[in-house]
Structure formats: C-alpha cells, structure tokens
Design a protein around this motif. Structure first.
Motif, PDB file in Angstrom:
ATOM      1  N   MET A 161       0.830  -1.242   0.137  1.00 51.86           N
ATOM      2  CA  MET A 161       0.004  -0.012   0.169  1.00 51.86           C
ATOM      3  C   MET A 161       0.936   1.410  -0.003  1.00 51.86           C
ATOM      4  SD  MET A 161      -2.525   1.483   2.667  1.00 51.86           S
ATOM      5  CE  MET A 161      -3.444   0.151   3.113  1.00 51.86           C
ATOM      6  N   GLU A 162       1.824   1.487   0.837  1.00 51.09           N
ATOM      7  CA  GLU A 162       2.542   2.505   1.006  1.00 51.09           C
ATOM      8  C   GLU A 162       3.503   2.827  -0.399  1.00 51.09           C
ATOM      9  OE1 GLU A 162       6.508   4.002   3.407  1.00 51.09           O
ATOM     10  OE2 GLU A 162       5.988   2.016   3.608  1.00 51.09           O
ATOM     11  N   GLU A 163       3.807   1.856  -1.199  1.00 53.07           N
ATOM     12  CA  GLU A 163       4.488   2.356  -2.465  1.00 53.07           C
ATOM     13  C   GLU A 163       3.397   2.736  -3.501  1.00 53.07           C
ATOM     14  OE1 GLU A 163       6.807   0.074  -6.237  1.00 53.07           O
ATOM     15  OE2 GLU A 163       6.457  -0.861  -4.428  1.00 53.07           O
ATOM     16  N   GLY A 164       2.331   2.270  -3.699  1.00 53.26           N
ATOM     17  CA  GLY A 164       1.094   2.596  -4.322  1.00 53.26           C
ATOM     18  C   GLY A 164       0.817   4.055  -3.993  1.00 53.26           C
ATOM     19  N   LEU A 165       0.589   4.435  -2.540  1.00 48.20           N
ATOM     20  CA  LEU A 165       0.136   5.703  -2.268  1.00 48.20           C
ATOM     21  C   LEU A 165       1.254   6.768  -2.604  1.00 48.20           C
ATOM     22  CD1 LEU A 165      -1.068   5.321   1.513  1.00 48.20           C
ATOM     23  CD2 LEU A 165      -2.402   6.384  -0.395  1.00 48.20           C
ATOM     24  N   LEU A 166       2.385   6.563  -2.311  1.00 50.62           N
ATOM     25  CA  LEU A 166       3.548   7.326  -2.791  1.00 50.62           C
ATOM     26  C   LEU A 166       3.659   7.760  -4.180  1.00 50.62           C
ATOM     27  CD1 LEU A 166       6.474   6.197  -0.314  1.00 50.62           C
ATOM     28  CD2 LEU A 166       5.020   8.348   0.025  1.00 50.62           C
ATOM     29  N   GLN A 167       3.409   6.443  -4.981  1.00 53.55           N
ATOM     30  CA  GLN A 167       3.675   6.852  -6.346  1.00 53.55           C
ATOM     31  C   GLN A 167       2.389   7.637  -7.068  1.00 53.55           C
ATOM     32  OE1 GLN A 167       3.665   3.064  -8.532  1.00 53.55           O
ATOM     33  NE2 GLN A 167       3.595   3.980 -10.335  1.00 53.55           N
ATOM     34  N   ASN A 168       1.094   7.376  -6.435  1.00 57.44           N
ATOM     35  CA  ASN A 168       0.021   8.117  -7.027  1.00 57.44           C
ATOM     36  C   ASN A 168      -0.244   9.297  -6.295  1.00 57.44           C
ATOM     37  OD1 ASN A 168      -1.077   6.241  -9.266  1.00 57.44           O
ATOM     38  ND2 ASN A 168      -0.674   4.687  -7.502  1.00 57.44           N
ATOM     39  N   TYR A 169       0.081   9.420  -5.165  1.00 55.20           N
ATOM     40  CA  TYR A 169      -0.703  10.493  -4.261  1.00 55.20           C
ATOM     41  C   TYR A 169       0.366  11.197  -3.312  1.00 55.20           C
ATOM     42  CZ  TYR A 169      -4.978   8.293  -5.286  1.00 55.20           C
ATOM     43  OH  TYR A 169      -6.143   7.495  -5.872  1.00 55.20           O
ATOM     44  N   GLY A 170       1.673  10.638  -3.541  1.00 56.87           N
ATOM     45  CA  GLY A 170       2.771  11.290  -2.663  1.00 56.87           C
ATOM     46  C   GLY A 170       2.863  12.655  -3.128  1.00 56.87           C
ATOM     47  N   TYR A 171       3.087  13.143  -4.162  1.00 54.91           N
ATOM     48  CA  TYR A 171       3.216  14.569  -4.691  1.00 54.91           C
ATOM     49  C   TYR A 171       2.041  15.447  -4.036  1.00 54.91           C
ATOM     50  CZ  TYR A 171      -0.191  14.057  -8.220  1.00 54.91           C
ATOM     51  OH  TYR A 171      -1.392  13.606  -9.260  1.00 54.91           O
ATOM     52  N   LEU A 172       0.627  15.002  -3.848  1.00 56.22           N
ATOM     53  CA  LEU A 172      -0.293  15.600  -3.439  1.00 56.22           C
ATOM     54  C   LEU A 172      -0.350  15.880  -1.942  1.00 56.22           C
ATOM     55  CD1 LEU A 172      -3.052  14.164  -5.645  1.00 56.22           C
ATOM     56  CD2 LEU A 172      -2.005  16.458  -5.902  1.00 56.22           C
ATOM     57  N   PHE A 173      -0.105  15.014  -1.240  1.00 58.30           N
ATOM     58  CA  PHE A 173      -0.622  14.892   0.115  1.00 58.30           C
ATOM     59  C   PHE A 173       0.869  14.978   1.221  1.00 58.30           C
ATOM     60  CE2 PHE A 173      -4.068  12.296  -1.273  1.00 58.30           C
ATOM     61  CZ  PHE A 173      -4.815  13.496  -1.725  1.00 58.30           C
ATOM     62  N   GLU A 174       0.692  15.615   2.129  1.00 58.29           N
ATOM     63  CA  GLU A 174       1.933  15.731   3.130  1.00 58.29           C
ATOM     64  C   GLU A 174       2.039  14.325   3.900  1.00 58.29           C
ATOM     65  OE1 GLU A 174      -1.275  17.039   3.363  1.00 58.29           O
ATOM     66  OE2 GLU A 174      -1.080  18.507   4.931  1.00 58.29           O
ATOM     67  N   GLU A 175       2.984  14.115   4.469  1.00 63.10           N
ATOM     68  CA  GLU A 175       3.530  12.833   5.218  1.00 63.10           C
ATOM     69  C   GLU A 175       2.354  12.350   6.203  1.00 63.10           C
ATOM     70  OE1 GLU A 175       7.659  12.520   6.542  1.00 63.10           O
ATOM     71  OE2 GLU A 175       8.193  13.056   4.511  1.00 63.10           O
ATOM     72  N   ALA A 176       2.148  13.251   6.909  1.00 61.97           N
ATOM     73  CA  ALA A 176       0.950  12.989   8.049  1.00 61.97           C
ATOM     74  C   ALA A 176      -0.388  12.485   7.378  1.00 61.97           C
ATOM     75  CB  ALA A 176       0.835  14.198   8.864  1.00 61.97           C
ATOM     76  N   LEU A 177      -0.727  12.986   6.402  1.00 58.32           N
ATOM     77  CA  LEU A 177      -2.068  12.330   5.992  1.00 58.32           C
ATOM     78  C   LEU A 177      -1.753  11.081   5.203  1.00 58.32           C
ATOM     79  CD1 LEU A 177      -4.892  12.568   4.861  1.00 58.32           C
ATOM     80  CD2 LEU A 177      -4.122  14.070   3.025  1.00 58.32           C
ATOM     81  N   LEU A 178      -0.641  10.896   4.276  1.00 57.07           N
ATOM     82  CA  LEU A 178      -0.118   9.650   3.995  1.00 57.07           C
ATOM     83  C   LEU A 178      -0.217   8.577   4.764  1.00 57.07           C
ATOM     84  CD1 LEU A 178       2.328  10.740   1.187  1.00 57.07           C
ATOM     85  CD2 LEU A 178       0.177   9.905   0.851  1.00 57.07           C
ATOM     86  N   ALA A 179       0.504   8.844   6.105  1.00 53.91           N
ATOM     87  CA  ALA A 179       0.559   7.778   7.166  1.00 53.91           C
ATOM     88  C   ALA A 179      -0.676   7.627   7.642  1.00 53.91           C
ATOM     89  CB  ALA A 179       1.136   8.472   8.168  1.00 53.91           C
ATOM     90  N   GLU A 180      -1.867   8.615   7.853  1.00 58.84           N
ATOM     91  CA  GLU A 180      -3.194   8.191   8.177  1.00 58.84           C
ATOM     92  C   GLU A 180      -3.982   7.509   7.054  1.00 58.84           C
ATOM     93  OE1 GLU A 180      -5.871  10.682  10.186  1.00 58.84           O
ATOM     94  OE2 GLU A 180      -4.607  12.337  10.505  1.00 58.84           O
ATOM     95  N   MET A 181      -3.613   7.421   6.188  1.00 57.56           N
ATOM     96  CA  MET A 181      -4.130   6.699   4.880  1.00 57.56           C
ATOM     97  C   MET A 181      -3.788   5.469   5.064  1.00 57.56           C
ATOM     98  SD  MET A 181      -4.169   9.173   1.512  1.00 57.56           S
ATOM     99  CE  MET A 181      -5.384  10.549   1.276  1.00 57.56           C
ATOM    100  N   GLN A 182      -2.535   5.200   5.375  1.00 60.18           N
ATOM    101  CA  GLN A 182      -1.912   3.799   5.475  1.00 60.18           C
ATOM    102  C   GLN A 182      -2.535   3.094   6.570  1.00 60.18           C
ATOM    103  OE1 GLN A 182       2.366   3.054   4.924  1.00 60.18           O
ATOM    104  NE2 GLN A 182       2.450   5.169   4.341  1.00 60.18           N
ATOM    105  N   GLU A 183      -2.754   3.967   7.588  1.00 63.54           N
ATOM    106  CA  GLU A 183      -3.241   3.239   8.896  1.00 63.54           C
ATOM    107  C   GLU A 183      -4.668   2.840   8.719  1.00 63.54           C
ATOM    108  OE1 GLU A 183      -4.221   4.976  13.439  1.00 63.54           O
ATOM    109  OE2 GLU A 183      -2.974   6.052  12.291  1.00 63.54           O
TER     110      GLU A 183
END
Length: 210
Positions: free
Chosen positions: A1-23
C-alpha cells in the motif's frame, strides 16, 4: 500500500496524511467488469485509485445505462464524497473498466481530513471541478454530437484512461455504454474503420485517431 500511495498521491499529500491513509485504508482489487459500487448502496468507504480504471454510470427507470465519466489512477469519485458527507445512498454505478486496485478510506475520515489537511481539501475541490467538467462534456456530447462522433469519443476516452490504443470490448458492450443498439454500433464502427480512424480486430479495437 505504501508504495502505491507514494507513487500516485505522494506529490499531493503531506506525510502525516499519507501515514493516516496507510493506517485506516484497506486495499481492494477488482477484476475487469466487476461492479465496485451500485446504485442504492449505502456508502461506507471512499475509493482512491492505485491502478486500473473505473467507469461511472447512471441508470434510467428502464434500466438503461449511460456513462458519465471515467476515473484513472490518482483519481477519486467526487460524487461518492458528496454522498458520504450527506449520508445518502449511491446515485451512480461504478464498474471496473480494467483490473483495478483501490484504497478504501472509511467515511468518518472524510470530513475530518477536510478540516485537518489543506491538501486533502484542495484535492476534493479539484476532483469536484474535474468531474463537473467531464459531466458537462458528456451533456454536450449527447446534445450536440452525431452518434458516430459520440462513438469515436467514447473509444478515445477508453483508450486514454487505460493508456492503451487497443480497446478490449465488444459491439454489445459499447451499445450498452452509449445506450443504443448493437446494430447501430456495428454499422458505425465499419464507417469509422473505412475513414481510417479505428481498426477492428477480434474483441478489440485499435484507436488510430487519438
């Protein structure tokens, strides 16, 4: 999941939000043609596309369908978010256009993130704008284009959303998508092929005019 999130949404969202999405997010996969969400369903999660494509459809009282727009990786469905916020049932049908991988985000996180993260709020607003533009294009297509022009645009849209000049489909499937008959579609496909805009093959169509 982490790789997919970073690849598709990493440039849009800050690390804290990406971390919540993974959780809180749950990864789900759907094969081509699977109904991901249907009309009348209560929406409990909002999809974020990692891979694949989805077509969004409406249905009339007779059960005939009409494509509203396509979603590709990096997208979400703003109409789904609207239903989430208002706790309404779904007014659209979402079908996997190709093999699709999604992250499903629980509804309760949607509004909280709107207040907490400016990047999420902007993403949702941008999604509304994009989907509204596509809906207007759909209305214009139905109102102003001839059926052969609608057909070509439909094939071009399918090719672009799947990043493939070859569209895997049948004449009957296209007829369902455009709410017309298979006979009409077959006739118009032959016309487009004679004009050099497409090339018909077994269960797939090469879109030359992209």
């Amino acid at each position: 999941m982490e790789e997919g999130l970073l690849q598709n949404y990493g440039y849009l969202f800050e690390e804290a939000l990406l971390a919540e999405m993974q959780e809180v997010g749950v990864v789900k996969k759907f094969s081509q043609g699977t109904v991901i969400m249907d009309i009348g369903e209560t929406i409990s999660h909002m999809p974020l596309l990692l891979n694949g494509a989805i077509k969004i459809l409406r249905e009339d009282e007779s059960g005939d369908e009409l494509i509203l727009y396509f979603l590709e990786r990096g997208d979400t469905c703003a109409m789904t978010f609207s239903c989430c916020v208002g706790t309404h049932k779904s007014e659209i049908r979402a079908v996997a256009e190709s093999d699709t991988e999604l992250i499903m985000i629980p509804v309760e996180k949607m509004e909280a993130w709107m207040a907490k993260y400016t990047t999420w709020r902007q993403f949702i607003l941008d999604s509304y704008h994009t989907r509204m533009t596509e809906l207007l294009e759909t209305v214009d297509t139905i109102a102003f284009l001839r059926m052969d022009e609608r057909l070509l645009k439909h094939l071009q849209d399918k090719a672009m959303v799947n990043h493939d000049e070859y569209v895997q489909t049948t004449h009957q499937d296209i007829a369902y998508d455009l709410n017309t008959s298979r006979v009409v579609i077959s006739r118009l496909l032959k016309k487009l092929e004679k004009e050099g805009k497409i090339e018909m093959q077994r269960n797939r169509i090469k879109v030359i005019d992209l």
